[in-house]
Design a protein around this motif. Sequence first.
Motif, PDB file in Angstrom:
ATOM      1  N   ALA A  15       0.803  -1.222   0.000  1.00 41.82           N
ATOM      2  CA  ALA A  15       0.000   0.000   0.000  1.00 41.82           C
ATOM      3  C   ALA A  15       0.831   1.265   0.000  1.00 41.82           C
ATOM      4  N   VAL A  16       2.161   1.159  -0.063  1.00 44.64           N
ATOM      5  CA  VAL A  16       2.985   2.360   0.074  1.00 44.64           C
ATOM      6  C   VAL A  16       4.309   2.162  -0.631  1.00 44.64           C
ATOM      7  N   ASP A  17       4.907   3.283  -1.085  1.00 44.91           N
ATOM      8  CA  ASP A  17       6.285   3.275  -1.576  1.00 44.91           C
ATOM      9  C   ASP A  17       7.010   4.464  -0.951  1.00 44.91           C
ATOM     10  N   TRP A  55       7.888   7.373  -2.140  1.00 48.86           N
ATOM     11  CA  TRP A  55       7.244   8.649  -2.452  1.00 48.86           C
ATOM     12  C   TRP A  55       6.034   8.878  -1.551  1.00 48.86           C
ATOM     13  N   SER A  56       5.320   7.818  -1.234  1.00 48.83           N
ATOM     14  CA  SER A  56       4.087   7.939  -0.463  1.00 48.83           C
ATOM     15  C   SER A  56       4.311   8.528   0.917  1.00 48.83           C
ATOM     16  N   TRP A  57       5.490   8.311   1.500  1.00 47.95           N
ATOM     17  CA  TRP A  57       5.724   8.827   2.848  1.00 47.95           C
ATOM     18  C   TRP A  57       5.648  10.352   2.872  1.00 47.95           C
ATOM     19  N   GLY A  58       6.167  10.988   1.818  1.00 43.03           N
ATOM     20  CA  GLY A  58       6.089  12.444   1.767  1.00 43.03           C
ATOM     21  C   GLY A  58       4.649  12.931   1.720  1.00 43.03           C
ATOM     22  N   ILE A  59       3.803  12.218   0.968  1.00 42.29           N
ATOM     23  CA  ILE A  59       2.377  12.581   0.900  1.00 42.29           C
ATOM     24  C   ILE A  59       1.718  12.400   2.262  1.00 42.29           C
ATOM     25  N   LEU A  60       2.011  11.278   2.906  1.00 44.87           N
ATOM     26  CA  LEU A  60       1.403  10.998   4.212  1.00 44.87           C
ATOM     27  C   LEU A  60       1.797  12.055   5.236  1.00 44.87           C
ATOM     28  N   PRO A  81       1.804   1.913  -3.999  1.00 45.12           N
ATOM     29  CA  PRO A  81       3.072   1.435  -4.560  1.00 45.12           C
ATOM     30  C   PRO A  81       3.151   1.665  -6.069  1.00 45.12           C
ATOM     31  N   LEU A  82       3.442   2.897  -6.458  1.00 45.34           N
ATOM     32  CA  LEU A  82       3.570   3.234  -7.872  1.00 45.34           C
ATOM     33  C   LEU A  82       5.039   3.124  -8.272  1.00 45.34           C
ATOM     34  N   VAL A  83       5.553   1.926  -8.218  1.00 39.60           N
ATOM     35  CA  VAL A  83       6.965   1.677  -8.506  1.00 39.60           C
ATOM     36  C   VAL A  83       7.092   0.391  -9.316  1.00 39.60           C
ATOM     37  N   ASN A  84       8.225   0.259  -9.957  1.00 43.31           N
ATOM     38  CA  ASN A  84       8.572  -1.002 -10.605  1.00 43.31           C
ATOM     39  C   ASN A  84      10.071  -1.195 -10.482  1.00 43.31           C
ATOM     40  N   THR A  85      10.498  -2.438 -10.530  1.00 43.14           N
ATOM     41  CA  THR A  85      11.917  -2.768 -10.420  1.00 43.14           C
ATOM     42  C   THR A  85      12.478  -3.050 -11.804  1.00 43.14           C
ATOM     43  N   VAL A  86      13.579  -2.377 -12.125  1.00 44.99           N
ATOM     44  CA  VAL A  86      14.288  -2.638 -13.376  1.00 44.99           C
ATOM     45  C   VAL A  86      15.694  -3.109 -13.034  1.00 44.99           C
ATOM     46  N   VAL A  87      16.311  -3.827 -13.948  1.00 40.46           N
ATOM     47  CA  VAL A  87      17.671  -4.330 -13.761  1.00 40.46           C
ATOM     48  C   VAL A  87      18.579  -3.582 -14.724  1.00 40.46           C
TER      49      VAL A  87
END
Length: 795
Positions: free
Chosen positions: A143-145, A147-152, A288-294
Motif C-alpha cells: 500500500a505504500v512506496d 514517495w508515499s511517505w512524503g504525501i502521508l 506502490p507506484l513503482v517497478n523494479t528494473v535491472v
Amino acid sequence: MTAGPAPERALDGVDTRTPSLAQRRLWFMDQLAGSSSGSMLPLVLRLRGPLDVSRLHRSLSAIVDRHEVLRSRFTAVDGEPVQVVDAPAGVVLEHTEANGPDELYRRCLGRPLDLAAQHPVRAVLARVAADEHLLLVEVHHIAVDGWSWGILLEELAAGYRGEIVAAPAISYSDLARAQRERLRGPRLERMLAHWRDRLSGLTPLELPTDRPRPRTWDGAGGVVRFDLPADLVAAVDSFARSRRATRYMVLLTAYQVLLGHWAGRDDVAVCSTLAERSRPGAAGLIGPLVNTVVLRTDLGGAAGFAGLLERVRSRVPVDLAHAEAPFDLVVGALGGSRDLSRHPLAQASFTLLNAPVQAVEMPGLEVRLVEPPLLHTPLDVFLDLTLRADGSIAALLQYATALFDAATMRVFAQAYVALVRAALAAPDTPVRELVRSLPTRPGALARPRPAWHAAPDRATGPAPALAFSGDPSAVALRCGDESVTYAELEEMTGGLAAALRGAGVKPGDAVGVLLRRGLWSVAAIEGIWRAGGAYVPLDPELPAERLRYMAQAAHLACVVTDPVTAPEAAALAPVRVDTSSVAACADGPRHRPHPRELAHVIFTSGSTGRPKAVGVEHAALASHVAAARARFGITAADRVLAFASFSFDASLDQVLPALTAGAGVVMRPDEPWLPTQVPEIVRRHALTVVNVPPTYWAELTLSLDRRLAAALGSLRLLVLGGEAVPPDTLAAWRAAVPHVRVCNAYGPTETTVTATTYDADDPPAHTVPIGRPLGERRCVRRRRGRRARSGRRRR
C-alpha cells in the motif's frame, strides 16, 4: 490506529478491485514468505510539546479515508489476489507508554499482519513524557512506496493544522486498471524482448560474504547509515552536467564499480526501483507506484570513471524506456530455475529519491523524524539514497545479516564515499587504479586481487636456515602426557646431533627415522639437520619389504630408532642410533647446510604403486616454510595441531612453520582419534591452527552440534589438504563456525609440500579452488597438451 478486522459489511465483496501488477507481486512474495513482517515499512515521528491527541487521530483517520489503498484487504480467489476496498470508517489509534524509541520498537515494530483480514496500515502513539510522544506508523509495502511517505507526512501535518485536504483526483485502482490495459499484447512483448536481450547470460553477483549463503532466503537484514555531504553532492551534480549525465547516473556508476571491485568481476547488474508518477494525479496518491528494473553495465577494459559513466549514460535511458515491464514478467521471460537463496536477476539494489522530505510543521509541536531500525532486506545489499533539504544525501545501506557483518558493510559504505570522491578528482584514471586506495573489507586480502599466478609473499632474499626457535621456557611440544620446552627441545636436538656425528654420519648422509609417534619424532628432524644429514621418515607400520626398498633407494647411512623399533631397523642401515641412549646437549653440533644440500627425502606411492623418493633441498624448504608461516600467519601466540603421519610431507607444514616461529605444537599420540574428539582436544589445548584431511574433516563437520561448535572457540585457522574440499560440507562448516578462516592447500610432494592455497572466505560454488601460488613458486596451466606460461620466472 490498529489493523483490526475490516467492517463486516464489506465482506460480501461488493467493492472489489483488480490489484496493480506491483501489488500482485508483493502479495505473492508475502504468501511465499509466510509472514508479512518483512514487508512492513515504518515511519516514526518524535512529537515534543502539548500534543492534541484527538486532532492527530482525526488527521490520521482522514488520510485512510481519502486513500482507498489504506483501507483495502487482499483476498485470494482461484490463487490470485483480489482487492477488497472497505468503506471509510473511523480508525483506532493504539496508545501505549515507552521509555524511548528502542522500547517502542521492541514491543511494536514488525508485528505480522493478515492482508486478507486486516488493513495494511497500523499506528501506535507512545507517551514518553508529559510533553513528548512517539508516533509509529507502519504500512505494508502493498500500500505504500518511498514517495508515499512524503504525501502521508504532508497530509498529516495539514490535517493537524485544521486545513482542508482535497481527495486525490484519481484513485489507485484507476491507475492499476489503466496500467493493465497498457501492458498487454505487442507492446508488452516488445518490452519483454528488450529485457530478454539485455539480460541474457546474466549470472548471480557473488560478493565475498562473511558467512555462506543459506539454502533459502530468510530476509533478515541490518542497516548502515551514512551521509554524502552537500559539497560532495554539489560536485557530483557539476560533474554530471559536464558529462551530459544525471546525478543518478554518476552515483549508480560508482555503486556498480564498487560492487564489481568487491566481487572481482566486470559484468555487474543492480536492481533499481523507479517511481511511476508521470500520470496525471499520480503525484498526490499514496500507493506502490513503482517497478523494479535491472540495470546492467560492462566494467571491462581500462576505462576511466568518465568512460564508464558514458557507457551508463548511453544505456540507462534505453533501459528506462522499457521500465514499465513488470519485474515478475521479466523474470518469467528470461526463464531458468528459481534460486530460493537469492533475489532473482540481481542481488544488489540502488535507489535515489531526489525529492527531499520537507519539514513537518504542526502548531505548538517540535516534530522530528526518527530513524527506525530496518530489520529486513529483499536483497544481499541495498543502497537507498535520499536527498535532504540542505543538499546532502542520507544513505541507507541495507544488507542481509545471514551473509554480512555490520563491520563489513561499514567498510563498504566508507569505500563508496571514497570512490565517489576519487572518481570526481580523477575521472579519466582507470577505475582499476582508483579502487586500489579504497578501504578493504575486514579479513579480506588486499585489493585488487592478485593474478591467479602471482605469489605476493615471495621472499625478498634467501630464507634463513631452518631452526627451531622460541622462548626457552615456553612449551614447544606436547604429546599425550609428555611435553618439552624450547630449552629442552634444544637439548634433545643437540644431543641427537652429537650422537649421529659420533656414529659416523657426515654432511649429506641420508638418515632414516623409524620411531613410534612421540616427542622424538619431531626432535629427530632438527637433530639430523644439526648433524648435517638428510631427514628420511619411515613409518613403523609399513611392511618390512617396503621399508627395505625405501632404505635402499635413499641409501640410508643411519637409522634413528627407539627400543621398540630397533629390531626392524637392523635390516635398513649399517648404523643405528637409539634415542633412549641420547644424552641431552644443547651445545651439540650445528651444521650450516649449503642451499643445495638435501633437507629431506619423502617417499610417495608413485603412479605405479611403488614408493618414489622425492628429495627437497634446504633452500627450497626454508623458502617454503617462510612463505607458509607468512600465508598462515603463524606466530608465537599460536598452538598448532600436528595430526598427519610423519611419513607424509603434510606433517612438515604442521610442525616447521610453528616451531620456527616459537609457537606450541600439540601432537596427536600414536593412536587414532575419532573426528568427534577433535573439538574437545581443541578446547583442552586452546588450539588455534588445525590441519586435517578433508575426508576426516567432513565427518567432523557432519557431527557438529552447538556444544561441539562452541568447543572450537579458540580456533582461528583450518587448513585442508590432500583431497578436494566438498563445497556443501564447507558451507555447513562455515555456518557452524563462521569465525574460523578456512584455507584449501594443494600441492604434490614434488613441489615442496604445499604449492597453492585458497582462502575459502567466499560462498562455495560448484568447486573450491586451489588458489594462488605460495612463496617462490609459479603456476603453469596446460590446455590440450600445451603449456600456458604464467609470466613469472622461477628463482
